[in-house]
Design a protein around this motif. Structure first.
Motif, mmCIF file in Angstrom:
data_model
loop_
_atom_site.group_PDB
_atom_site.id
_atom_site.type_symbol
_atom_site.label_atom_id
_atom_site.label_comp_id
_atom_site.label_asym_id
_atom_site.label_seq_id
_atom_site.Cartn_x
_atom_site.Cartn_y
_atom_site.Cartn_z
ATOM 1 N N ASP A 237 0.869 -1.036 0.046
ATOM 2 C CA ASP A 237 0.091 0.046 -0.069
ATOM 3 C C ASP A 237 0.769 1.233 0.135
ATOM 4 O O ASP A 237 0.508 2.390 -0.710
ATOM 5 C CB ASP A 237 -0.836 -0.072 1.146
ATOM 6 N N ALA A 238 2.064 1.015 0.658
ATOM 7 C CA ALA A 238 2.784 2.644 0.684
ATOM 8 C C ALA A 238 4.437 2.168 0.250
ATOM 9 O O ALA A 238 4.763 2.314 -0.847
ATOM 10 C CB ALA A 238 2.743 2.969 2.108
ATOM 11 N N TRP A 239 5.145 1.759 1.351
ATOM 12 C CA TRP A 239 6.521 1.983 0.990
ATOM 13 C C TRP A 239 7.199 0.329 0.815
ATOM 14 O O TRP A 239 7.223 0.120 -0.302
ATOM 15 C CB TRP A 239 7.191 2.316 2.335
ATOM 16 N N THR A 240 7.292 -0.348 1.938
ATOM 17 C CA THR A 240 8.099 -1.657 1.888
ATOM 18 C C THR A 240 7.197 -2.628 2.684
ATOM 19 O O THR A 240 6.345 -2.262 3.489
ATOM 20 C CB THR A 240 9.507 -1.793 2.516
ATOM 21 N N PHE A 241 7.441 -3.860 2.610
ATOM 22 C CA PHE A 241 6.724 -4.963 3.464
ATOM 23 C C PHE A 241 6.823 -4.860 4.809
ATOM 24 O O PHE A 241 5.801 -4.755 5.497
ATOM 25 C CB PHE A 241 7.511 -6.424 3.029
ATOM 26 N N GLU A 242 7.909 -4.234 5.525
ATOM 27 C CA GLU A 242 8.064 -4.142 6.893
ATOM 28 C C GLU A 242 7.330 -2.758 7.373
ATOM 29 O O GLU A 242 6.615 -2.994 8.319
ATOM 30 C CB GLU A 242 9.644 -3.943 7.182
ATOM 31 N N TYR A 243 7.470 -1.617 6.571
ATOM 32 C CA TYR A 243 6.930 -0.473 6.947
ATOM 33 C C TYR A 243 5.298 -0.641 6.662
ATOM 34 O O TYR A 243 4.617 -0.453 7.645
ATOM 35 C CB TYR A 243 7.231 0.407 5.875
ATOM 36 N N ASP A 244 4.779 -1.636 5.657
ATOM 37 C CA ASP A 244 3.275 -1.553 5.736
ATOM 38 C C ASP A 244 2.783 -2.449 6.619
ATOM 39 O O ASP A 244 1.712 -2.412 7.111
ATOM 40 C CB ASP A 244 2.907 -2.546 4.236
ATOM 41 N N LEU A 245 3.658 -3.611 7.132
ATOM 42 C CA LEU A 245 2.911 -4.294 8.457
ATOM 43 C C LEU A 245 2.949 -3.284 9.612
ATOM 44 O O LEU A 245 1.825 -3.535 10.278
ATOM 45 C CB LEU A 245 4.030 -5.682 8.535
ATOM 46 N N ALA A 246 3.813 -2.647 9.834
ATOM 47 C CA ALA A 246 3.707 -1.529 10.974
ATOM 48 C C ALA A 246 2.628 -0.742 10.885
ATOM 49 O O ALA A 246 1.800 -0.431 11.730
ATOM 50 C CB ALA A 246 5.082 -0.958 11.223
ATOM 51 N N PHE A 247 2.670 -0.317 9.551
ATOM 52 C CA PHE A 247 1.535 0.663 9.221
ATOM 53 C C PHE A 247 0.004 0.230 9.246
ATOM 54 O O PHE A 247 -1.097 0.813 10.078
ATOM 55 C CB PHE A 247 1.648 1.527 7.917
ATOM 56 N N LYS B 172 3.934 -2.330 16.821
ATOM 57 C CA LYS B 172 4.423 -2.917 18.189
ATOM 58 C C LYS B 172 5.292 -4.073 17.957
ATOM 59 O O LYS B 172 6.519 -4.151 18.221
ATOM 60 C CB LYS B 172 3.599 -3.153 19.142
ATOM 61 N N GLU B 173 4.703 -4.980 17.183
ATOM 62 C CA GLU B 173 5.359 -6.093 17.014
ATOM 63 C C GLU B 173 6.759 -6.097 16.004
ATOM 64 O O GLU B 173 7.721 -6.643 16.192
ATOM 65 C CB GLU B 173 4.509 -7.230 16.348
ATOM 66 N N VAL B 174 6.467 -5.009 14.968
ATOM 67 C CA VAL B 174 7.712 -4.969 13.928
ATOM 68 C C VAL B 174 8.886 -4.484 14.644
ATOM 69 O O VAL B 174 9.943 -4.667 14.759
ATOM 70 C CB VAL B 174 7.049 -4.174 13.150
ATOM 71 N N SER C 32 19.251 -11.165 28.197
ATOM 72 C CA SER C 32 18.281 -12.056 27.869
ATOM 73 C C SER C 32 17.098 -11.385 27.136
ATOM 74 O O SER C 32 17.171 -10.041 26.802
ATOM 75 C CB SER C 32 17.354 -12.385 29.232
ATOM 76 N N ARG C 33 16.550 -12.400 26.292
ATOM 77 C CA ARG C 33 15.242 -11.744 25.492
ATOM 78 C C ARG C 33 14.177 -10.985 26.093
ATOM 79 O O ARG C 33 13.933 -10.152 25.636
ATOM 80 C CB ARG C 33 14.740 -13.061 24.885
ATOM 81 N N GLU C 34 14.104 -11.444 27.391
ATOM 82 C CA GLU C 34 13.038 -10.809 28.062
ATOM 83 C C GLU C 34 13.398 -9.404 28.375
ATOM 84 O O GLU C 34 12.720 -8.423 28.137
ATOM 85 C CB GLU C 34 12.653 -11.478 29.351
ATOM 86 N N GLU C 35 14.722 -9.230 28.662
ATOM 87 C CA GLU C 35 15.492 -7.792 28.872
ATOM 88 C C GLU C 35 14.979 -7.033 27.653
ATOM 89 O O GLU C 35 14.710 -5.689 27.729
ATOM 90 C CB GLU C 35 16.640 -7.740 29.213
ATOM 91 N N VAL C 36 15.483 -7.550 26.509
ATOM 92 C CA VAL C 36 15.354 -6.848 25.288
ATOM 93 C C VAL C 36 13.892 -6.490 24.780
ATOM 94 O O VAL C 36 13.709 -5.375 24.384
ATOM 95 C CB VAL C 36 16.216 -7.559 24.067
ATOM 96 N N GLU C 37 13.039 -7.317 25.082
ATOM 97 C CA GLU C 37 11.522 -7.085 24.761
ATOM 98 C C GLU C 37 11.215 -5.817 25.708
ATOM 99 O O GLU C 37 10.392 -4.999 25.173
ATOM 100 C CB GLU C 37 10.736 -8.418 25.081
ATOM 101 N N ALA C 38 11.509 -6.225 26.972
ATOM 102 C CA ALA C 38 10.775 -5.121 27.755
ATOM 103 C C ALA C 38 11.444 -3.649 27.542
ATOM 104 O O ALA C 38 10.671 -2.835 27.633
ATOM 105 C CB ALA C 38 11.346 -5.468 29.201
ATOM 106 N N ALA C 39 12.664 -3.708 27.039
ATOM 107 C CA ALA C 39 13.169 -2.176 26.681
ATOM 108 C C ALA C 39 12.568 -1.829 25.487
ATOM 109 O O ALA C 39 12.379 -0.467 25.288
ATOM 110 C CB ALA C 39 14.677 -2.352 26.701
ATOM 111 N N ALA C 40 12.378 -2.730 24.647
ATOM 112 C CA ALA C 40 11.604 -2.428 23.276
ATOM 113 C C ALA C 40 10.136 -2.010 23.425
ATOM 114 O O ALA C 40 9.666 -1.041 22.733
ATOM 115 C CB ALA C 40 11.890 -3.725 22.252
ATOM 116 N N LEU C 41 9.498 -2.428 24.337
ATOM 117 C CA LEU C 41 8.469 -1.957 24.415
ATOM 118 C C LEU C 41 8.152 -0.677 25.197
ATOM 119 O O LEU C 41 7.321 0.133 24.913
ATOM 120 C CB LEU C 41 7.729 -3.080 25.545
#
Length: 668
Positions: free
Chosen positions: A537-547, A552-554, A575-584
């Motif tokens: 619809d717009a730019w790229t696959f990743e951008y469109d998934l986010a848009f 949040k998931e992207v 840990s993965r949990e640490e990275v996910e928490a920081a990303a959120l």
């Protein structure tokens, strides 16, 4: 002379509906590809029925050979027509009474017909078979001797090469050797003039060598004593008065010269040895024995001066690992183009289910069998240009050649789509494996070229029914993106007017001749037949998934990808949990800063990919894991429309609609 055309009517899968089944062949290697039950084996069997094969297997018409129409009607007559072209002067002379003159070419037609007889408890024959010549069968009946010259070599699927090469009555090895040039050469054995040395013995024929060996065996004292005892002590006491019977210990004794030669050949077997040392390492596997078997058949075809050099192979990949498969196809291609005067070129017709083999065979030599139709992929038959063929020769590898065996094809531009689309399809209850859909990842290059492989230049013979869904990026960034990505300083930056600028923004399509709809139409300009392009619809696959609803998931997936080395290294630093928490937490801040401007938010998310901070492929792996946890109904509403539509088209099955569809979504 080579087999140039096969026409089949009312044989197994092939009915008599127009335009009928016609397969046109070229000299060299032709490979039949396609999914199961499309008729590849039926084509090979049709050639076997019409021409017979060198293995002298008895071919009998069976009830299921007659085509059964959709309404249950059973065909009354099967016709199989083979056309031979490019006859040499010698071949024209051998078949002179059967030839057909067509414009500037002389052809040989063989028309095999089987008429189904009325069923009767006392009737032994199911069908009456005739083999005539001429395009419509009005020429003379093809006599058995002439037909024998047209017989093909045939290697059946799941063949037991070891058994085929074993000694015994009617063994395949004895047939091969019996037809080999010079097999009867040599002198007869004369007991009154024994060979003086090995050189003299080598001048004997095979039958003469056997006579010589029997003479030597009979001179052995143990054999002579056993024979004498058998006759004097036993046989003479068992016969009636007046009878004179004598036993003789021997081998290959009875019959004329030809019969004795056959007996000799039937005692020979072909074994595999280890290298030039001639040492056997014991029992070899099915793969090595199959190579030996095929080598033997090819040897006969290339040396036999009279027979038709046509080799039919079903599934040559059977029992061979990928490297041997490639080696085999290279050799078959070489033999098909041999210019050695001592070895005739061999025409090869193979059926295969191997993407590995299909990628090795030139595209022009492939024929796709789909819905009981044959579609040659040779130049002039497809919508591919000369440059397309050259491109595909370089890049059509085994991972992409699986498109020839699929019920549906999903052509994508990158690793992220190739990784994510199966997960998304599964969540939508459209398992790509279950639906027989192959993903072809073109790596951002040549998407249109792959799409045109299955498009026909001439539609009079129809076109393949395999749906081909091409997913491509619009590659038009929102107007805010150039500044966020540091491509320009602001809206007045001179870089906006630079002729060297390769990126596009929405403003480029709102103040000129170009429009976004026009760009989308341009990206879909090669659509048609079974090919359809689905543009982001717009730019790229990743951008469109986010848009569309997965921002949040992207972002979390991109953050995990950016820290992947720390997460998966030998020494895990976090840990993965640490990275996910920081990303959120970061995502919440980005969302607050962007306010209601979704374009700004999603551009900031995509900047992780644009700056190469995060790998798209690695992020796709993490995103696939995150999407597995999403509710299928909610996920459907959060996906870009073009992604869902591409999956629906490739699987040939629209997703079910419910109340959510009225609000822009539906459950899976």
């Amino acid at each position: 002379m080579y087999l140039s055309e096969i026409t089949i009517n009312n044989f197994r899968q092939f009915g008599s509906d127009a335009p009928g089944f016609t397969l046109r062949l070229q000299p060299g290697v032709t490979a039949l590809v396609g999914e199961n039950d499309t008729g590849k084996s039926a084509v090979v069997d049709a050639v076997r029925y019409a021409l017979l094969t060198r293995d002298v297997d008895y071919i009998k018409v069976r009830p299921d050979d007659f085509h059964i129409a959709a309404d249950g009607t059973i065909a009354r007559e099967i016709t199989i027509r083979c056309r031979f072209s490019d006859l040499s002067t010698a071949e024209s002379g051998a078949f002179v009474e059967y030839l057909t003159r067509e414009q500037d070419e002389t052809s040989l037609y063989v028309l095999w017909e089987a008429r189904r007889l009325e069923e009767s408890p006392i009737r032994r024959r199911l069908a009456e078979v005739t083999v005539r010549t001429g395009p419509t069968g009005l020429g003379p009946v093809l006599d058995p001797a002439a037909r024998q010259h047209l017989s093909a070599a045939y290697l059946k699927p799941l063949r037991d090469a070891e058994r085929e090469m074993a000694p015994g009555p009617g063994s395949r090895l004895s047939q091969v050797l019996g037809s080999f040039p010079g097999i009867t050469d040599g002198e007869a054995f004369d007991a009154g003039k024994l060979p003086e040395d090995a050189a003299e013995a080598a001048k004997l024929s095979l039958a003469g060598m056997t006579d010589y060996l029997r003479h030597l065996v009979n001179q052995h004292h143990a054999v002579a004593n056993a024979q004498e005892s058998l006759n004097d002590d036993y046989l003479t006491r068992l016969v009636l008065s007046g009878e004179s019977l004598q036993g003789q210990i021997s081998f290959a004794e009875g019959g004329n010269e030809k019969a004795r030669l056959r007996q000799i050949l039937e005692r020979l077997q072909l074994d595999l040895l280890e290298g030039a040392s001639g040492q056997s390492r014991g029992r070899y596997g099915l793969g090595s024995n199959n190579l030996l078997y095929m080598a033997c058949e090819l040897l006969l075809l290339s040396k036999d001066p009279e027979g038709l050099p046509l080799l039919l192979i079903e599934e040559p990949e059977a029992h061979l690992h990928p490297q041997r498969q490639l080696r085999l196809m290279e050799f078959l291609a070489q033999r098909a183009q041999s210019k050695d005067p001592a070895s005739r070129p061999v025409q090869v017709l193979v059926t295969t289910h191997s993407p590995n083999l299909a990628s090795k065979i030139p595209l022009k030599n492939l024929v796709l069998i789909d819905k009981q139709r044959a579609y040659s992929l040779a130049p002039g038959q497809t919508n591919l240009s000369t440059s397309d063929y050259r491109f595909l020769e370089r890049f059509l590898d085994s991972t992409k050649a699986n498109l020839f065996f699929a019920r549906g094809v999903l052509v994508v531009e990158g690793d992220a789509e190739a990784i994510l689309m199966p997960t998304i399809a599964n969540k939508l209850d459209r398992d790509l494996t279950k639906y027989g859909v192959s993903i072809v990842n073109v790596g951002g290059t040549g998407l249109r070229r792959y799409a045109k492989i299955l498009q026909r230049h001439d539609l009079s013979g129809g076109y393949p029914s395999i749906p081909v869904a091409c997913m491509t990026d619009m590659d038009v960034m929102p107007d805010c993106a150039p500044q966020i990505l540091d491509l320009v300083a602001d809206d007045t930056d001179a870089k906006w007017m630079s002729p060297k600028r390769r990126w596009k923004a929405v403003r480029d399509f709102t103040s000129g001749k170009q429009t976004l709809d026009g760009r989308k139409a341009d990206l879909s300009r090669d659509d048609g037949q079974s090919v359809k392009t689905f543009v982001s619809d717009a730019w790229t696959f990743e951008y469109d998934l986010a848009f569309a609803g997965l921002a949040k998931e992207v972002y979390v997936a991109a953050s995990l990808a950016a820290k992947d080395d720390h997460l998966t290294g030998v020494t895990k630093l976090m840990s993965r949990e640490e990275v996910e928490a920081a990303a959120l937490a970061e995502f919440e801040q980005m969302q607050t800063a962007a306010g209601r401007d979704n374009e700004v938010l999603c551009t900031n998310i995509y900047s992780l990919f644009a700056s190469r901070t995060a790998s798209k492929a690695v992020a796709a792996q993490y995103l696939a894991e995150l999407l597995e946890k999403r509710n299928a109904k909610e996920l459907r509403t959060a996906l870009p429309a073009y992604v869902v539509e591409a999956i629906e088209y490739a699987t040939g099955s629209p997703l079910p609609k419910d109340d959510a569809s009225a609000e822009g979504g539906a459950s899976a």
